[in-house]
Enzyme design. Structure first.
Site, short mmCIF file in Angstrom:
data_model
loop_
_atom_site.label_atom_id
_atom_site.label_comp_id
_atom_site.label_asym_id
_atom_site.label_seq_id
_atom_site.Cartn_x
_atom_site.Cartn_y
_atom_site.Cartn_z
N HIS A 146 -29.38 14.00 60.26
CA HIS A 146 -29.48 14.25 58.88
C HIS A 146 -29.02 13.05 58.07
O HIS A 146 -28.07 12.38 58.39
CB HIS A 146 -28.83 15.55 58.28
N ASP A 198 -25.28 12.99 57.89
CA ASP A 198 -24.50 12.92 59.23
C ASP A 198 -24.23 11.43 59.36
O ASP A 198 -23.16 11.23 59.94
CB ASP A 198 -25.43 13.37 60.53
C1 XLS Z 1 -30.00 24.97 62.00
C2 XLS Z 1 -31.00 23.95 62.26
C3 XLS Z 1 -30.72 22.43 62.05
C4 XLS Z 1 -31.97 21.72 61.89
C5 XLS Z 1 -31.78 20.60 61.37
O1 XLS Z 1 -29.79 26.10 62.37
O2 XLS Z 1 -31.28 23.93 63.78
O3 XLS Z 1 -29.78 21.98 62.87
O4 XLS Z 1 -32.33 21.53 63.50
O5 XLS Z 1 -31.65 20.78 60.04
#
Ligand code: XLS
Ligand code: NI
Ligand code: NI
Length: 442
Positions: free
Chosen positions: A107, A110
């Site tokens: 993200h 991140d």
């Molecule tokens: C959360 C999601 C997230 C997505 C990316 O439950 O899995 O991690 O994969 O935003």
């Protein structure tokens, strides 16, 4: 792929994880995952296309609603946000190259912390994307997908693209634009939308129709923008029924597919399916996969597992070969991943506080996939499973059954046939027999 250690080695004492085979008792080796081993026409690496999730492995420090973080990551200590982001990127590439995964995912926030203003955040992002580009070049690691975090900042408490406040929608758009820019700059194969807070807590204060119209408008704009700047990859939507919203709009595969059809988005969007999200939707993972495959929109997967006693997204690493074999049967039968892959959207437990635990977790996950891949390939090669399933539908392969499938019979004719043929003979579904075929190869 080249092992890439930054200025400082973070995972000291751990080198490239070798494949040693199932006889090995070295915990820091693969017992089944042998990247170059051919399984059918492709290598294990080409089939599975493993990706490491930046958020869990390098940002997730173990905090939960009941307690503070437990993990002290040495790459998160520098006071300067840019240096901290670079340290984190160094740690990520050191880990990714030592474990031998060809891809990673992130993200926007991140890879660098969000700054106090949007303008500063954009600058930070540009700096760290340039740094990531160098690291990709030096190592050969690629970006499977990028995404924007539209759920952590308090401004998104009422949603992002579906927020009732237009000003928040604009902020979400700026983040998505920047994250698409970053993904394109880094040669990403996909761009993901997971609608964490795109949903509602109470219908009493929600105009669902209007919010869904906004979501569709937003996705069209994102897609048009991406295509305009040359993004050739796939846009992916990641369904999840709930958490953090009480109800998320992208509930499950079927819901998302009907949304994509309704709003004319099927051409550019596919699905990124996550195991634990299927569990939360009261589906098996293979159900979610099959629904996507049948609509021609299986894109990628987030690998993890839930807990059968807990009703939330525990994001544990996969360790169930039988269940993964059931899933890989659907994936391989459909031709396997194209732009997608297997992203470990999974985290070590809160009390797994050694840096080595991140290795143990991924080694276990990758080995589980490798075992399931071998079993799946053997089941498909053997053919008994496919043949037995096909046989159940044999009555539609010729004669009146065939005519029915071709739309050549009427209700009245079916009634006449029922009279003529009399009560159907009982035909067993033989579930246990099918299960045993799988067991034979797992
Ligand atoms: C959360 C999601 C997230 C997505 C990316 O439950 O899995 O991690 O994969 O935003
Ligand atoms: Ni996910
Ligand atoms: Ni998840």
């Amino acid at each position: 792929m080249k092992i890439t250690v930054g200025n400082k080695e973070f995972f000291k004492g751990i080198g490239a994880i070798p494949y040693e085979g199932k006889g090995s008792d070295n915990p820091l080796s693969f017992k089944y995952y042998d990247a170059r081993k051919k399984v059918g026409k492709k290598t294990m690496e080409e089939h599975l296309r493993f990706a490491i999730a930046h958020w869990h492995s390098f940002c997730g420090t173990g905090g939960d609603p009941f307690g503070l973080p437990t993990k002290i990551f040495p790459w998160l200590v520098n006071a300067d946000p840019i240096q901290r982001a670079k340290d984190k990127m160094d740690a990520a590439f050191e880990f990714i190259t030592k474990i031998g995964a060809p891809f990673y995912c992130f993200h926007d926030y991140d890879i660098v912390d969000e700054a106090p203003t949007l303008a500063q955040s954009e600058k930070r992002l540009e700096t760290i994307v340039a740094y990531a580009k160098q690291k990709q070049k030096a190592s050969g690691v690629k970006l499977l997908w990028g995404t924007a975090n539209l759920f952590s900042n308090p401004r998104y408490m009422n949603g992002a693209a579906t927020n009732p406040d237009f000003n928040v929608v604009c902020h979400a758009a700026s983040q998505v634009k920047n994250a698409i820019d970053a993904t394109v700059e880094l040669g990403g194969s996909n761009y993901v939308f997971w609608g964490g807070r795109e949903g509602y807590l109470s219908l009493l204060n929600t105009n669902m129709k209007r919010e869904l119209d906004h979501l569709a408008r937003f996705l069209h704009m994102a897609k048009d923008y991406g295509r305009k700047i040359g993004f050739k990859g796939c846009f992916l939507i990641e369904p999840k029924p709930m958490e953090p919203s009480k109800h998320q709009y992208d509930f499950d595969s079927a819901t998302v597919i009907s949304f994509l059809r309704q709003y004319d988005l099927m051409e550019d969007f596919k699905l990124n399916l996550e195991v634990n999200h299927a569990t939360l939707a009261h589906h098996t993972f293979q159900h979610e996969l099959q629904v996507a495959v049948d609509a021609g929109v299986l894109g990628s997967m987030d690998a993890n597992r839930g807990d059968y006693q807990n009703g939330w997204d525990t994001d544990q690493f996969p360790n169930n070969v039988y269940e993964l074999t059931e899933a890989l049967l659907v994936i391989l039968e459909s031709g396997g991943f194209k732009t997608g892959g297997v992203n470990f959207d999974a985290k070590t437990r809160r009390n797994s506080t050694d840096l080595a635990d991140i290795f143990h977790a991924h080694i276990g996950g990758m080995d589980t996939f490798a075992r399931a891949l071998l079993a799946t390939d053997a089941i498909l090669e053997d053919g008994e499973y496919l043949e037995a399933r096909k046989q159940r539908y044999a009555s539609f392969d010729s004669g009146k059954g065939r005519q029915f499938e071709q739309g050549k019979l009427s209700m009245v004719e079916l009634r006449e046939l029922a009279h003529k043929n009399g009560e159907p003979e009982q035909i067993s579904g033989r579930q246990e027999y099918f299960e045993n075929i799988l067991s034979r190869f797992v």
